[in-house]
Every structure is written in C-alpha cells, then in structure tokens.
Design a protein around this motif. Sequence first.
Motif, PDB file in Angstrom:
ATOM      1  N   VAL A 156       5.546   4.616   1.817  1.00  0.00           N
ATOM      2  CA  VAL A 156       6.029   5.904   2.331  1.00  0.00           C
ATOM      3  C   VAL A 156       6.831   5.677   3.599  1.00  0.00           C
ATOM      4  O   VAL A 156       7.880   6.256   3.836  1.00  0.00           O
ATOM      5  CB  VAL A 156       4.840   6.862   2.569  1.00  0.00           C
ATOM      6  CG1 VAL A 156       5.296   8.088   3.335  1.00  0.00           C
ATOM      7  CG2 VAL A 156       4.207   7.265   1.237  1.00  0.00           C
ATOM      8  N   GLU A 157       6.280   4.778   4.437  1.00  0.00           N
ATOM      9  CA  GLU A 157       6.959   4.506   5.725  1.00  0.00           C
ATOM     10  C   GLU A 157       8.380   3.942   5.477  1.00  0.00           C
ATOM     11  O   GLU A 157       9.350   4.330   6.132  1.00  0.00           O
ATOM     12  CB  GLU A 157       6.105   3.537   6.541  1.00  0.00           C
ATOM     13  CG  GLU A 157       6.723   3.202   7.891  1.00  0.00           C
ATOM     14  CD  GLU A 157       5.872   2.198   8.628  1.00  0.00           C
ATOM     15  OE1 GLU A 157       6.386   1.733   9.689  1.00  0.00           O
ATOM     16  OE2 GLU A 157       4.758   1.859   8.211  1.00  0.00           O
ATOM     17  N   ILE A 158       8.401   3.011   4.521  1.00  0.00           N
ATOM     18  CA  ILE A 158       9.710   2.372   4.222  1.00  0.00           C
ATOM     19  C   ILE A 158      10.679   3.404   3.656  1.00  0.00           C
ATOM     20  O   ILE A 158      11.848   3.477   4.026  1.00  0.00           O
ATOM     21  CB  ILE A 158       9.520   1.207   3.256  1.00  0.00           C
ATOM     22  CG1 ILE A 158       8.764   0.070   3.969  1.00  0.00           C
ATOM     23  CG2 ILE A 158      10.854   0.697   2.737  1.00  0.00           C
ATOM     24  CD1 ILE A 158       8.339  -1.067   3.028  1.00  0.00           C
ATOM     25  N   PRO A 210       0.849  -1.204   0.000  1.00  0.00           N
ATOM     26  CA  PRO A 210       0.000   0.000   0.000  1.00  0.00           C
ATOM     27  C   PRO A 210       0.880   1.250   0.000  1.00  0.00           C
ATOM     28  O   PRO A 210       2.040   1.219   0.434  1.00  0.00           O
ATOM     29  CB  PRO A 210      -0.804  -0.126   1.310  1.00  0.00           C
ATOM     30  CG  PRO A 210      -0.706  -1.561   1.710  1.00  0.00           C
ATOM     31  CD  PRO A 210       0.499  -2.103   1.118  1.00  0.00           C
ATOM     32  N   ALA A 211       0.316   2.333  -0.384  1.00  0.00           N
ATOM     33  CA  ALA A 211       1.059   3.590  -0.496  1.00  0.00           C
ATOM     34  C   ALA A 211       1.582   4.044   0.846  1.00  0.00           C
ATOM     35  O   ALA A 211       2.710   4.516   0.998  1.00  0.00           O
ATOM     36  CB  ALA A 211       0.130   4.662  -1.120  1.00  0.00           C
ATOM     37  N   GLU A 212       0.773   3.834   1.903  1.00  0.00           N
ATOM     38  CA  GLU A 212       1.222   4.297   3.222  1.00  0.00           C
ATOM     39  C   GLU A 212       2.465   3.522   3.690  1.00  0.00           C
ATOM     40  O   GLU A 212       3.376   4.059   4.295  1.00  0.00           O
ATOM     41  CB  GLU A 212       0.067   4.125   4.246  1.00  0.00           C
ATOM     42  CG  GLU A 212      -1.130   5.008   3.982  1.00  0.00           C
ATOM     43  CD  GLU A 212      -2.073   4.396   2.927  1.00  0.00           C
ATOM     44  OE1 GLU A 212      -1.747   3.286   2.420  1.00  0.00           O
ATOM     45  OE2 GLU A 212      -3.076   5.026   2.618  1.00  0.00           O
TER      46      GLU A 212
END
Length: 698
Positions: free
Chosen positions: A21-23, A16-18
């Motif tokens: 982003v976290e990675i 997922p996009a979230e």
Amino acid sequence: MPETAITTGTKFADLPAEKRVEILERRLARARAALHEAETALEGRMRELDTANRELTMREADLAAKLDLESNKLLSAQKSGGFATIYADHGSVYQSSLQLNDILGLSRAIKLTPDIVVGCIHPLDRKRILADAQRFFAVLPAYIDHRFEHRIVKPDGVIRWLRWSLQKNTDESGAFRSVFGSVHDITDSRANQRAVRALQLRAERRVKELALITAKLERSQTQTQQALDARTQFLSYMAHQFRTPLNTFSGMVDLLSIDGQSPEDEERIMFAQRAAERLESLITEVIAEADGETNTPSLFPVRANLTALIEQTADYWNRSSEDSDDGGMLSVTARNTLPAAVSVDAARLREAIDSCVGYGLSSAGDVHLLAEWNDALCMTMEAARLAPDLDTAGPENLLSSDPQLRRARVIIEAMGGSLNANQGAQATLQLMIPMPLDHSALAHADQFLRNSQGDEPALLIAEDTESNRHVLVGLCKRLGCKVQTAVNGAEAVAAASEQKFDVILMDVQMPVMSGEEAVRHIRSGGSDNAATPVIGVTAHSLQAERARLLASGMSTCLAKPIQPAELRAALMTAMQARSDSGAMDNLFDLRRFREAFGALPDQFHEKFLGAIRDDLTTYGAALDQAIQTGDDGGADRQAHALKGIAGNIGAIALTEAIADYREAQPAQRAAASARLTEKIAATLEACGDLYKAMIEKG
C-alpha cells in the motif's frame, strides 16, 4: 521497480500488504505530481497560443486597414492623375480599376470588357489600334513597356485622348502569360504640348526677328562707329588746321617777345600774345566739347609779375571792348600790393581770368575785378549779368553749364584753387589761386638747358611746315640747344641712323612718312637713337589721339601751339630720363606694376599709362620749379603728390628718392633733390618700356 524489491530481491507480491500500500501510494503521488506539471505546462502553452492568436488577429486587421488605405490612395492617385490600371492572365477575364470607367465616361456599375472598350475608340483610330493590339501580342517583345495613343468618344460626345502603357509577360517557351499596364487621359497634356509647341514656334520666329534686329543693330553700330571715326578724323583734321597756323603765329609772337623791342612794340606783342592765348583756349574748349571730354590742362610754372599781369588784363579787355557792340568796360582794383614775382603758369592764369572776364563782358554791362594777395591770389568779380544768371540757374549749375566759366573752373582747380559763385546783396564770382613766391634771382625760362655731360643738347626737329619748323628751331636755340631739322618722317629716320641726339621732336602729320611710322622705325632700327626720348608734336588734343601716339613709341606729347615753358619742361624731363642708367627691376616693383594695370579693363590700360606720364611730367616740373625758387612748402606738397603716384605703380626707386628728399637735412637737400629729379625722369622714361614688355605683350 520498487526500491525495496531492488534492494532485497523480494517480489512485490511477497511483500506485506501494508508495504505494498505504501509503495502504491508513493507511485500515485508521483503520477499526480507529473499530471499536475503537465496540466500547468499545457495551460501556459494554451495562454501563449491565445495571445499569439489575438496578436495575429490584430495584425491582420491592421494590415487590412493599411491595405484599404493604400488602395484608397492608389484610387485617389489614379483619379487625380487621370489614369487607370488593367491586368489580365492568359485565359482569364480582364480586370481594370474603376477609374477606367470614369475615363471612358461610363458608369462604374458597368463591367468593362474588351468589346466595350473598343467600342469607345474613335472610328478614325479604331482600325489602327486593333492592328496595334494584334502586333503587341504577336510580335512586340515582352517585359518592355509599349505605348499606344488614340482618341475616344465619350457618351456625351466629348472627344478625349488616351495613352495605353502596356507590358506583356511570357513563359519560357514564349507563350503569352499575362498583361498589365495603365491608361492615361492625355488630352490636357497634349493641349499643353500643342501650346508649348506654338510658343516654341513663336519663340523661333521671335529669335529670327531678333536676329534680323541684331543684324540691323550691328549694321547701325558699324555705321555709328564709322560716323564716330569720321567725326574723330574731322576733329583731328580741324584741330590740325586750327592749331598749325596758330602755333606759327603764337611761336612767332613768343620769339618777338624774347627780343628787345620798343615799348610800343612790346605792347603790340603783348596784345598779340593775349589774343593767341584766347584763341587757343576757345579752340581747345570747342574740340573738347565736341569730343565729350574734359580737357584738364598741364601746368608749367614760370616766374611772373602779378601786378603787370593784372594791368595787362585790364588793358587788353578795354582795348578789345572799344571794338565791341556791347561796349562794356573792365575796371581793376588792387586792395593791397600784389607780389612782383610768383611761380605760376602765367598763360593758364591769364586764360582763367580771361574766361571769367569774357563771360562778364559777353552782354551789356561793365565788369569790376577786385584783386588782393592773402598767401594766394584772391579775386572778386562783379558783373551786371551775374545776378540774373544766378537767379535762373543757381551757382553750381551756372559754373558747370556756361562754357567760359566751366573752362575757368577746370584751370583754377588744376592749379589747386577754387572758383565759386555767390548769391547775396551783390552777386559775385570768387577766385582763389594759390601760388608760391619766386625768390630766385634769375627767371627760370632764361636758363640754358644742358644734357647729362653738361653740353648743349643735340635735338632733331622733324616738322614739315616751314613756319612751324622755324618757330621750334628758334625756341630750342633760345634754350641753348643745337638743332638739326627734317621735313618728313623718312628724313628723320635717316638722320637718327647717322647721328646721336639727346631728344627728338617729331611732328605727327608729315608727308612721305608720318611721325608715328618714323618713331616705330627708329625704335626698331637698332641705332644709337633706339631709346632716345621722342616728343610728339601734334595739333591733336584728343585723349584717343594721345593714347595712340604714346602706344606707337613716343615718350610724351605736346599739343600745338607750344608754350616756351611747356617745351622747356618736356626737354628737361626727357634729358633727365636719359641720364639715369638704372635697370627697370631697380626702378619698379614689377609685381605691383602689373597689378596696377591688371585691376583695370584692357581698354583703359593705355589711358592709364597716359595719365601716369602726364602726372609725372606735371608734378615733376612743378617740383623742379619749387626747388629752384626755394619754395620748400610747395616742393613738399609736390613730393607728397608724387609719392602717391609712385606707390600706385610700384615705382620703388622714386618712392625711396622722395623719402630721402623729405627726410634730408637742409645741408643735404640739394643732393637729395638732384637724385629725386633724376628718379622722376628715369621713372617717366622707363614706365613706357615696362608697359610694352609686361602689359601690352601680356
């Protein structure tokens, strides 16, 4: 690879996009952290490099300063030492320190070249130096200093000397690679060398002159020694010429005095004895003065009457003054009663008194002598000449400069007394002479001698002069001796080889064979008399003569004219020595004996041996006399003096005998004194043999 993707096997794009982003944010954070660490490390490294760069810059500046300092020191050293340095590589321009310009007298602005330097060389040296330069580069070995010296002419015309010290380097093929060295101004050092050489030449000339002077001094010394030897021979000859007839005269008078005579003849004999004693004293003083020696007398005490001796002194001088131009008279006063019998060397006492009286009567005026007994003979003399002499010279100088007073003082001090000159209201001479009272019933001189077996001693007398021989024979027979005579040394040697003697009396100067040579033959002959005491009878009173005679093998010496008491003491001592058969190592501490002589220079050894013998003889005779007269105090004093002598030479047996005698009870004193007398004689006899064995032969 992201952890989620690893664990799930899911592709990053499928997340997922979230989540993506976290990675990505985590990745960005790690990248930023890594970048920060890298920037921090780079900044630290840059600081380190900056610090190192600044330190290198400081070290470079410090090294540059040190290089400048050392360069300045080198330049200063070159300037002070007057030298310069040069260097050149193959094919390059020669380089030199500016000091070379100063040495050549050129401006420092001039760039030196070989041509300029060659142009400064003195014309007389230029050709030689150019040839040396070619030889240096072409022939002389490399890596070795080579020196060349020449003169230069400075622009102001001053000529100086230079020394080049050059070394060349080569490659493996031997081809020239470089040259370096130094140039010194040696003008001053050459001048110093010339000055030193001039001094050396002058020194060499001076050494030659000194050698010539030394040779002259050695010749003068030889001549002086020859003159001294001639003087000694002359003194010996004159002593013999004086003493030989005097011995005959004195001996004959002594023999006459022993025989019974009428009162008138006894008086005449007394005057003859007194005149002989006076003449002997004068001869002794003259010879001692000429030889530069102080003649210390040996003392042989006998029984004497002081009252009679003083009265005879007055009679003798008053009779003598009757025939004198001066006309002075001697008066004698006795303040109290003088002892009738004392133990004293009467002949020496008369000599001392006569010397004082003779001084007083030698000019116009009378002499008064006041005598008294105060446990010693005390005499006060007044004379007209005494006061002015004391005013001129002073007491001490008068007693030491006037020959008669000087002789009197020597005798009196040898007897343990004193002679003083006093300046006061009345100028006087004060004589004090201690002497023990003689309580013996029989005069010592009247006792016969006996050898160790109690028999009459057998004597051999070798004397070429008939009158002297007659006197010696008469005196020895009066002492109870059996006598055989010889008229020369050869006869004495022959007699000694045929018969045993207790003592031999040997004259020194005899025809055919001298006394010295005869003693050497007897000592080395192996006969029964090889160790027999030999008493030298000589007219020589010189210490050098006595030392030579003792060294030849004689036991002791008697000087003519011989006094009866002196002869008796010498014979008694010699025979007592023969009676002791102890070995030397029981008599002496051999190490101490050697050390006593080792502390002295070689030239004094024989004189020291002579002094030991003289002291043992003198104090031994005085001790024997004191014992026989019952003078315990005098015997103790003589024993104490002998103890000091024995200790000096390591005479242990004598030291022990002295200790036994001084510690002995009254009932044991007689036996102790007999042992002491024997040890004195044995020590006296043995010290000469021990000297020859340990000292003379090394």
